[in-house]
Scaffold this motif. Structure first.
Motif, short mmCIF file in Angstrom:
data_model
loop_
_atom_site.label_atom_id
_atom_site.label_comp_id
_atom_site.label_asym_id
_atom_site.label_seq_id
_atom_site.Cartn_x
_atom_site.Cartn_y
_atom_site.Cartn_z
N THR A 1 0.81 -1.21 0.00
CA THR A 1 0.00 0.00 0.00
C THR A 1 0.85 1.26 0.00
OG1 THR A 1 -0.10 -0.10 2.41
CG2 THR A 1 -1.90 -1.12 1.19
N SER A 2 2.09 1.16 0.49
CA SER A 2 2.92 2.36 0.58
C SER A 2 3.65 2.66 -0.72
CB SER A 2 3.94 2.21 1.72
OG SER A 2 4.80 1.11 1.46
N THR A 3 3.75 1.68 -1.60
CA THR A 3 4.43 1.90 -2.87
C THR A 3 3.42 2.29 -3.93
OG1 THR A 3 4.25 -0.45 -3.41
CG2 THR A 3 6.27 0.28 -2.30
N SER A 4 3.90 3.03 -4.92
CA SER A 4 3.04 3.47 -6.01
C SER A 4 3.62 2.99 -7.33
CB SER A 4 2.92 4.99 -6.03
OG SER A 4 2.37 5.46 -4.81
N THR A 5 2.76 2.68 -8.24
CA THR A 5 3.19 2.26 -9.56
C THR A 5 3.64 3.47 -10.36
OG1 THR A 5 0.98 2.50 -10.50
CG2 THR A 5 1.53 0.38 -9.49
N PRO A 6 4.44 3.26 -11.39
CA PRO A 6 4.87 4.39 -12.24
C PRO A 6 3.70 5.17 -12.83
CG PRO A 6 6.20 2.46 -12.68
CD PRO A 6 5.11 2.02 -11.75
N VAL A 7 2.61 4.48 -13.14
CA VAL A 7 1.44 5.16 -13.71
C VAL A 7 0.83 6.12 -12.69
CG1 VAL A 7 -0.87 4.83 -14.64
CG2 VAL A 7 0.96 3.24 -15.26
N GLU A 8 0.73 5.66 -11.42
CA GLU A 8 0.17 6.51 -10.38
C GLU A 8 1.06 7.72 -10.12
OE1 GLU A 8 -0.17 3.74 -7.23
OE2 GLU A 8 -2.22 3.12 -7.75
N ILE A 9 2.37 7.48 -10.11
CA ILE A 9 3.30 8.60 -9.91
C ILE A 9 3.17 9.62 -11.03
CG2 ILE A 9 5.74 9.22 -9.79
CD1 ILE A 9 6.26 6.52 -8.46
N LYS A 10 3.04 9.13 -12.25
CA LYS A 10 2.91 10.03 -13.41
C LYS A 10 1.62 10.83 -13.33
CE LYS A 10 3.48 10.05 -18.41
NZ LYS A 10 3.69 9.22 -19.62
N LYS A 11 0.52 10.19 -12.87
CA LYS A 11 -0.74 10.90 -12.72
C LYS A 11 -0.63 12.02 -11.70
CE LYS A 11 -3.99 7.25 -14.09
NZ LYS A 11 -5.08 6.36 -13.61
N ARG A 12 0.05 11.70 -10.56
CA ARG A 12 0.23 12.73 -9.54
C ARG A 12 1.05 13.89 -10.05
NH1 ARG A 12 0.83 8.42 -5.58
NH2 ARG A 12 3.09 8.70 -5.68
N ASP A 13 2.10 13.59 -10.82
CA ASP A 13 2.94 14.65 -11.37
C ASP A 13 2.14 15.56 -12.30
OD1 ASP A 13 5.08 13.71 -9.95
OD2 ASP A 13 5.92 12.54 -11.62
N TRP A 14 1.33 14.95 -13.16
CA TRP A 14 0.53 15.74 -14.09
C TRP A 14 -0.52 16.57 -13.33
CZ3 TRP A 14 1.69 17.27 -18.64
CH2 TRP A 14 2.49 16.49 -19.47
N THR A 15 -1.07 16.01 -12.26
CA THR A 15 -2.03 16.76 -11.44
C THR A 15 -1.37 17.97 -10.80
OG1 THR A 15 -3.26 14.71 -10.98
CG2 THR A 15 -3.65 16.60 -9.53
#
Length: 292
Positions: A11-25
């Motif tokens: 639960t504490s790790t994020s996938t590259p897709v999630e990280i990319k979504k957060r960056d774009w947000t």
């Protein structure tokens, strides 16, 4: 317990897709904020300077030497020089009473103190007119004694004092409450009188909050438009402050004079922001030293 480890790690790790979504947000939110500030703050402020210096520095400086402009500046400083010290003394007294005393109606006093924040400045000016105008409550008495409040300097000072009323008190009250009364009681035990306690104990402890409140009071006093406009009559070279001069010059198609005066007000705002930042840093440093 061993079975909980993998699940918590997952639960504490994020996938590259999630990280990319957060960056774009994050990028999108920053872009929206920058565009919003550019539309309502940066571009209008830049336009003021561009218009003021559109014909060069010479005409700009010439506009700053016009008698009407100089009188507006003089009147603005006179009003601030009277309203700011009065509200500083008032704010200190109110702050000490609210922070140190518990009495019936304390919450009401605090609410009344915030009235200038909630009432429109134009309404405040109208209230002063209804009180001190020719047909107001005190109008006949003032007229009988040949005292003029409305459309004169006293009314402008009253309006400015009203709209700048809460700033000093609102900045000093939290400082006094955090400080407590132990040092004051200790000074009394050692034989200090009230004046010595104020100068040697209270004032050094609240100095940054007090200066911050005075700074905000002065900035509001010099930039006030609504309340002063109602009570002054906006008479050139008589009852016209610098903000009123900007409006009147623009209405009379004297755009260069209007923008030149606006530049001066903008520079005053910049100085206020710089001093505000310095005081906030001083306060943070002092808080860190106390915690250490």
């Amino acid at each position: 317990m061993a079975s909980l480890g993998p699940s918590l790690g997952a639960t504490s790790t994020s996938t590259p897709v999630e990280i990319k979504k957060r960056d774009w947000t994050k990028i999108g939110l920053i872009t929206v904020v920058v565009l919003y500030l550019a539309l309502i703050l940066f571009i209008p402020a830049l336009n003021v300077f561009v218009q003021a210096f559109s014909r060069g520095v010479g005409p700009f400086l010439k506009n700053l030497t016009e008698p009407t402009f100089l009188n507006a500046v003089k009147l603005t400083f006179i009003i601030a020089a009277i309203a700011v010290p009065v509200n500083t003394v008032f704010g200190l007294c109110v702050a000490w009473v609210i922070a140190r005393k518990r009495f019936p109606g304390r919450a009401l006093v605090i609410s009344i103190l915030d009235v200038p924040f909630s009432v429109s400045p134009v309404v405040a000016g109208l209230m002063i007119v209804l009180l001190y105008g020719r047909n107001g409550w005190f109008g006949p008495l003032l007229e009988a004694n040949n005292i003029r409040i409305i459309f004169a300097l006293p009314g402008m000072i009253l309006a400015t004092a009203f709209v700048t009323l809460p700033f000093v008190a609102r900045e000093v009250i939290p400082v006094l409450e955090e400080l407590g009364s132990d040092q004051e009681e200790a000074a009394k035990t050692l034989g200090a009188n009230n004046w010595q306690i104020f100068w040697r104990v209270i004032l050094p402890s609240i100095r940054w909050g007090l200066l911050y409140g005075v700074l905000l009071t002065n900035a509001r006093a010099m930039g006030e438009f609504g309340a002063v406009s109602v009570v002054s009559g906006n008479i050139g070279s008589k009852t016209q402050t610098l903000p009123l001069f900007v409006e009147e010059a623009y209405k009379q198609y004297q755009t260069e004079s209007s923008y030149s005066a606006a530049v001066l007000l903008a520079l005053l705002a910049v100085v206020t922001l710089v001093l505000k930042e310095i005081l906030e840093r001083k306060t943070r440093i002092e808080d860190v030293d106390k915690e250490a």
